[in-house]
Structure formats: C-alpha cells, structure tokens
Design an enzyme around this catalytic site. Structure first.
Site, PDB file in Angstrom:
ATOM      1  CG  HIS A  35      37.937  38.774  39.373  1.00 14.42           C
ATOM      2  ND1 HIS A  35      37.440  37.500  39.288  1.00 14.42           N
ATOM      3  CD2 HIS A  35      37.789  39.152  40.670  1.00 14.42           C
ATOM      4  CE1 HIS A  35      37.015  37.095  40.497  1.00 14.42           C
ATOM      5  NE2 HIS A  35      37.213  38.094  41.340  1.00 14.42           N
ATOM      6  CB  SER A  65      40.889  39.206  29.800  1.00 13.47           C
ATOM      7  OG  SER A  65      40.329  39.894  30.899  1.00 13.47           O
ATOM      8  CG  ASP A 112      32.173  39.337  44.592  1.00  8.16           C
ATOM      9  OD1 ASP A 112      32.667  38.394  43.958  1.00  8.16           O
ATOM     10  OD2 ASP A 112      32.445  39.543  45.790  1.00  8.16           O
ATOM     11  N   GLY A 113      32.818  39.140  41.036  1.00  9.26           N
ATOM     12  CA  GLY A 113      32.925  38.041  40.090  1.00  9.26           C
ATOM     13  C   GLY A 113      32.529  36.703  40.665  1.00  9.26           C
ATOM     14  CG  ASP A 156      43.044  37.651  36.223  1.00  9.88           C
ATOM     15  OD1 ASP A 156      43.856  37.277  37.097  1.00  9.88           O
ATOM     16  OD2 ASP A 156      43.291  38.558  35.409  1.00  9.88           O
TER      17      ASP A 156
END
Length: 277
Positions: free
Chosen positions: A41, A106, A149-150, A170
């Site tokens: 994410h 990140s 979609d993670g 995350d």
C-alpha cells in the site's frame, strides 16, 4: 478510518513506521545476497509538507517536525539514520535551505536503500496516487509500480525468486473488517513465503481488534512496536503499532534503544514486545 498518506505526511505513525523500515532495510542489506522488497500500500511516493492535504491536518508538527526539534543529544543510531534519510530526500527534491519541506514516503525510503541487483515492487490501488507514484519513478529500472490491490499482490508476487525479502503492509483501514482481511492475507503470505520479513502497520483504536490480531501472530517470530500519544479531544488517531515478523538479527536491540527516545521526544508512550509463542 480514511488513511491516504498525503493527509498524514510525517505524523507520529510515519515516524514509527519509517524509522523501523529504514533499520530493517539496513540490516537486511548487510548480507551480500539479492533482496526483494514489496510495498503493498505504497501511496504516492513523496510528499510536500506545505501541500493542501498536509496543511489541512498539520500532523507533521507533532511528528517529524517535533522529532527534529528535539535535538541530537543522546539520539540513538537508528533515529540518526532515519533522519538522515529524510534529510537526503528533502535535499534532493525540496527547495534549497530552510526547514524540512519534502518528506519521503515508504517507496522513496526503500528506493534509497536498494543496492544494485535488488528488486522493488510498489503497489497502490488509489488511481491518483498510483499515477503519481508511476511518475515519481518513471525511467527507474529498479522500481516496478503497479496499480493493484496490495492484498492480491501478496498472492501474485510471493515467493520471490530472490528467496530473501521484506514485505511492508500498510493498509488504509477504511473497511470495518480490515483486521480480519489483514490477518487472512498475512497467513496466506506466510504459507507462500515463510522465511520473509514482514512489517505490518496497524492503528490502535479498537483494543480488542488489535489484541485479536496480535494473538494471531502467536507461534511466529514476531515483535510489536507501539507508540501512544495522549488521547485526542477531536477523536483523531493517537496510537499505532508495527508488527514485524522474522526481524533480522539485532533489529530488536536497535528498536529497544530507539523507541524510548522517540517516545520521549514526541511525548508518547512507547512499547516493544515479543509476541508469545
């Protein structure tokens, strides 16, 4: 919750998450073997602290900006390295001189830690953020950006060919059953890639849901890091955690030194614990 990174740039949750992330990357990169990193994410990559979104919440004042104002006296090495990574991004992409303006998400922290031969896939489902992220790394052969979609990416991309990997999870916690979805996704990922290192961020609002999630990590080699600010009168998020499964050697020692210092600097109560077997 409604968690888009741009609205929470540099807040206390990002300080915890990103300090730990920098240390995980450093320790994992210490071995002379290729590393795969997956950010499920990822957000938009990097952020302007003076942008409309960050200006609306001003959460960086109680996070990264307060940490910077705390001074360097007694600062643990992991915090020094984290702040150096933040400063390096700001120097590269922010205006010259002055106060901190650009904060790395990140993906940028991960990219800065990659060595030649390492591989990084960043996933982001939100269309606008995914487009921004793709532009952020346009032409960078070391980074693959996917609008995806993670949770689905965990199924599609694990196990990696490198056999060594860090997975940052995350989620936005916009769904009422997010903890349940997260727990299922982590279990499925571990079945595919049991030896991977996983860093999983979670908000602390529903103590029962958090306890249930942590209990589900029993029997794994897992560590939890938490920061709790005094409760907000506006009901804003004031506590969060990071669960790290299969942390590299010495990570627990680094966090045991760094977390109390960060807590004191931010006026937060820190906690570090090993999940019972």
């Amino acid at each position: 919750m409604n968690y888009r990174h741009a609205f929470h740039t540099g807040n206390f949750t990002e300080v915890l998450k990103h300090m730990a992330l920098c240390e995980l990357l450093r320790l994992l990169a210490a071995k002379d073997k290729k590393l795969f990193v997956l950010d499920t994410h990822a957000g938009a990559g990097g952020y302007d602290l003076l942008a409309v979104e960050a200006g609306r919440t001003r959460e960086a004042k109680a996070g990264i900006l307060r940490l910077l104002a705390a001074g360097r006296a007694g600062m643990p090495a992991a915090v020094v390295r984290y702040l150096a990574a933040v400063a390096a991004y700001d120097r590269k992409f922010g205006p010259a001189g002055g106060a901190l303006r650009r904060y790395p998400g990140s993906p940028r922290l991960i990219r800065a830690a990659l060595r030649p031969g390492d591989r990084f896939i960043a996933c982001e489902l939100h269309p606008a953020d995914a487009l921004t992220l793709k532009r952020e790394f346009a032409g960078d052969q070391a980074v693959e950006v996917r609008q995806a979609d993670g949770y689905h990416a965990l199924k599609a991309l694990l196990p990696p060919a490198e056999r060594r990997g860090l997975v940052l999870i995350d989620p936005p916690f916009e769904a009422a059953d997010e903890f349940e979805k997260l727990a299922r996704a982590v279990k499925q990922a571990l079945r595919r890639f049991a030896i991977g290192c996983y860093a999983i961020w979670y908000p602390i609002k529903d103590e029962e849901a958090v306890a249930g999630f942590i209990a589900g990590l029993a029997g794994l080699k897992a560590l939890t890091l938490e920061l709790r600010l005094p409760p907000s009168a506006e009901g804003k998020l004031s506590a969060c955690g990071l669960a790290v499964i299969n942390p590299p050697w010495k990570f627990d020692e680094a966090m045991a030194e760094a977390l109390p210092w960060v807590g004191a600097a931010l006026g937060a109560t820190p906690a570090i614990a090993t999940v019972p077997a």
